[in-house]
Each structure stands twice: as structure tokens, then as C-alpha cells.
Design a protein around this motif. Structure first.
Motif, PDB file in Angstrom:
ATOM      1  N   TRP A   1       0.716  -1.282  -0.060  1.00 25.73           N
ATOM      2  CA  TRP A   1      -0.072  -0.526   0.191  1.00 25.73           C
ATOM      3  C   TRP A   1       0.549   1.016   0.099  1.00 25.73           C
ATOM      4  N   GLY A   2       1.825   1.334   0.628  1.00 23.75           N
ATOM      5  CA  GLY A   2       2.835   2.536   0.555  1.00 23.75           C
ATOM      6  C   GLY A   2       3.513   3.109  -0.536  1.00 23.75           C
ATOM      7  N   ALA A   3       4.150   1.553  -1.280  1.00 23.08           N
ATOM      8  CA  ALA A   3       4.273   1.925  -2.951  1.00 23.08           C
ATOM      9  C   ALA A   3       3.270   2.209  -4.059  1.00 23.08           C
ATOM     10  N   LEU A   4       2.103   1.928  -3.361  1.00 22.50           N
ATOM     11  CA  LEU A   4       1.104   2.790  -4.429  1.00 22.50           C
ATOM     12  C   LEU A   4       0.848   3.497  -4.124  1.00 22.50           C
ATOM     13  N   ILE A   5       0.703   3.970  -2.857  1.00 24.87           N
ATOM     14  CA  ILE A   5       0.419   5.212  -2.745  1.00 24.87           C
ATOM     15  C   ILE A   5       1.181   6.357  -2.712  1.00 24.87           C
ATOM     16  N   ILE A   6       2.538   5.681  -2.559  1.00 22.98           N
ATOM     17  CA  ILE A   6       3.568   7.458  -2.461  1.00 22.98           C
ATOM     18  C   ILE A   6       4.427   7.179  -4.184  1.00 22.98           C
ATOM     19  N   PHE A   7       3.852   6.279  -4.791  1.00 26.79           N
ATOM     20  CA  PHE A   7       4.918   6.828  -6.231  1.00 26.79           C
ATOM     21  C   PHE A   7       3.291   7.288  -6.620  1.00 26.79           C
TER      22      PHE A   7
ATOM     23  N   ARG B   1       5.544  10.283 -16.372  1.00 23.84           N
ATOM     24  CA  ARG B   1       4.672   9.782 -14.849  1.00 23.84           C
ATOM     25  C   ARG B   1       3.928   8.617 -14.849  1.00 23.84           C
ATOM     26  N   LEU B   2       3.497   8.143 -16.209  1.00 22.07           N
ATOM     27  CA  LEU B   2       3.068   6.743 -15.501  1.00 22.07           C
ATOM     28  C   LEU B   2       4.532   5.498 -15.037  1.00 22.07           C
ATOM     29  N   MET B   3       5.522   5.795 -16.169  1.00 18.60           N
ATOM     30  CA  MET B   3       6.619   5.071 -15.353  1.00 18.60           C
ATOM     31  C   MET B   3       6.887   4.488 -14.263  1.00 18.60           C
ATOM     32  N   PHE B   4       7.160   6.109 -14.004  1.00 16.05           N
ATOM     33  CA  PHE B   4       7.013   6.702 -12.500  1.00 16.05           C
ATOM     34  C   PHE B   4       6.032   5.536 -11.883  1.00 16.05           C
ATOM     35  N   PHE B   5       5.189   5.058 -11.892  1.00 16.70           N
ATOM     36  CA  PHE B   5       3.791   5.046 -11.095  1.00 16.70           C
ATOM     37  C   PHE B   5       4.363   3.321 -11.537  1.00 16.70           C
ATOM     38  N   SER B   6       4.401   2.635 -12.590  1.00 18.40           N
ATOM     39  CA  SER B   6       4.848   1.210 -13.239  1.00 18.40           C
ATOM     40  C   SER B   6       5.974   1.306 -11.609  1.00 18.40           C
TER      41      SER B   6
ATOM     42  N   ILE C   1       6.717  -3.229  -7.138  1.00 22.04           N
ATOM     43  CA  ILE C   1       7.658  -2.785  -5.777  1.00 22.04           C
ATOM     44  C   ILE C   1       6.511  -3.288  -5.670  1.00 22.04           C
ATOM     45  N   ALA C   2       5.157  -3.411  -5.280  1.00 23.49           N
ATOM     46  CA  ALA C   2       4.247  -3.844  -4.609  1.00 23.49           C
ATOM     47  C   ALA C   2       3.598  -5.495  -5.115  1.00 23.49           C
ATOM     48  N   LEU C   3       4.411  -5.759  -6.067  1.00 24.34           N
ATOM     49  CA  LEU C   3       3.754  -6.448  -6.720  1.00 24.34           C
ATOM     50  C   LEU C   3       4.685  -7.546  -6.046  1.00 24.34           C
ATOM     51  N   LEU C   4       5.985  -7.646  -6.133  1.00 26.35           N
ATOM     52  CA  LEU C   4       7.236  -8.265  -5.207  1.00 26.35           C
ATOM     53  C   LEU C   4       6.384  -8.288  -4.265  1.00 26.35           C
ATOM     54  N   ALA C   5       6.080  -7.528  -3.250  1.00 26.19           N
ATOM     55  CA  ALA C   5       5.972  -6.922  -1.721  1.00 26.19           C
ATOM     56  C   ALA C   5       4.496  -8.129  -1.523  1.00 26.19           C
ATOM     57  N   TRP C   6       3.830  -8.524  -2.791  1.00 22.30           N
ATOM     58  CA  TRP C   6       2.177  -8.757  -1.830  1.00 22.30           C
ATOM     59  C   TRP C   6       3.134 -10.478  -2.861  1.00 22.30           C
ATOM     60  N   ARG C   7       3.506 -11.020  -2.970  1.00 25.69           N
ATOM     61  CA  ARG C   7       4.597 -12.200  -3.778  1.00 25.69           C
ATOM     62  C   ARG C   7       5.169 -12.426  -2.055  1.00 25.69           C
ATOM     63  N   PHE C   8       5.555 -11.834  -1.268  1.00 29.62           N
ATOM     64  CA  PHE C   8       6.203 -12.131  -0.484  1.00 29.62           C
ATOM     65  C   PHE C   8       4.877 -12.595   1.223  1.00 29.62           C
TER      66      PHE C   8
END
Length: 171
Positions: free
Chosen positions: A38-44, A65-70, A75-82
Motif C-alpha cells: 500500500w505504501g508503494a502504491l500511494i507514494i509512487f 509519470r506512468l513509468m514512475f507509477f509503474s 515494488i508492490a507486486l514483489l511485496a505482495w508475493r512475499f
């Protein structure tokens, strides 16, 4: 007078029958990973929206901007896997989902459980001399992790078949 119906036979002795087959999941690591998601999605997302512009002209274009959010999404997907680490027991065996590999083990394959030394999670010794990490049961969880390791060891003891001491079969 009708005959009483026999009571159903109890299931094999597995500690806490209903709870014995509950999935193993880390507590502390899962909480931290979900906070990172959630932090990565909100901050980015916020940064991508607020990237600077100069006198009405965007220094950072829409693609930037889209690449920055991507990047935040990755990061969120990697953390989700964990956060999705688990070990799901059933009567047939154990499905261990680690970061990269998901492996299905039969109870008879598992020789022993190790939860000591410097390892951060449980390791299973298999009958083919391989070792499988169970990242879902972590030392970072303290007493809860030890309790879950004990529950896994009890399941292995109750449902695992001892190795056949005879080699070569019947005479």
C-alpha cells in the motif's frame, strides 16, 4: 424399536483436528509486506501526480509519470508475493508456496522439521536428501512461529508414513 445408528468413526489423531489443517502464514512479515504494498502504491502514485511542471509546461510527461507509477506497482507486486507466502496442509500432503517456487509434498516424503540454528524459517528434510524451506513459518514471529513449527511437526508425525526398513520387497 429401531437400532441406534453407529456414531461416525473419529478421524486419525491429528492435534486440534479442525485447526490442524489451517494454512501456515507468517504474521510479522505479512504485515510488513502488505504495508509496503500500500505504501508503494500511494507514494509512487502521489509523486507521479505531483511531479513538477514549469510555467504550465510539463517537465515530466504523461509517459514519464506512468513509468514512475509503474515502478511503484512493480515494488508492490514483489511485496505482495512475499505477503502471499503460505504452506497449506491437507490429508494428502503439504503445498509450500515460497517467493519463487510452489512445491507439493506428500507427507511420506518429509523426514524431519528443523527450526533452529541461524535459519530464519522452518526447513523440511526430505527422503531424497533434499531440503525445502517453509518461509511461511518464521522465527520473526517468536512464540507463534514456534507453535506453528510444532503443529507442522505434529502433522508430519501423525500423517507421514514411516520409511519401509526392508529394501527389495517381500521374499
Amino acid at each position: 424399536m429401531p437400532e441406534p445408528t453407529p456414531e461416525p468413526e473419529p478421524t486419525p489423531a491429528v492435534p486440534g483436528a479442525a485447526d490442524a489443517f489451517a494454512p501456515f502464514r507468517p504474521r510479522r512479515g505479512r504485515f510488513v509486506a502488505l504495508a509496503i504494498v500500500w505504501g508503494a502504491l500511494i507514494i509512487f502514485g502521489v509523486i507521479a501526480v505531483l511531479l513538477p511542471t514549469v510555467s504550465g509546461h510539463a517537465i515530466w510527461g504523461v509517459v514519464d509519470r506512468l513509468m514512475f507509477f509503474s515502478f511503484g506497482v512493480v515494488i508492490a507486486l514483489l511485496a505482495w508475493r512475499f505477503a502471499s507466502l503460505s504452506a497449506v496442509p491437507s490429508r494428502e500432503g503439504l503445498v509450500v508456496r515460497n517467493l519463487v517456487i510452489t512445491r507439493r509434498l506428500e507427507w511420506a516424503q518429509i523426514v524431519s522439521v528443523q527450526f533452529g540454528g541461524g535459519a530464519p524459517w522452518v526447513s523440511l528434510d526430505l527422503d531424497d536428501l533434499d531440503t525445502v524451506a517453509v518461509m511461511a513459518i518464521q522465527k520473526a514471529d517468536g512464540a507463534f512461529g514456534e507453535q506453528e513449527a510444532s503443529r507442522l511437526a505434529a502433522l508430519i508425525q501423525a500423517l507421514g508414513e514411516p520409511a519401509d526398513p526392508e529394501i527389495g520387497g517381500a521374499p
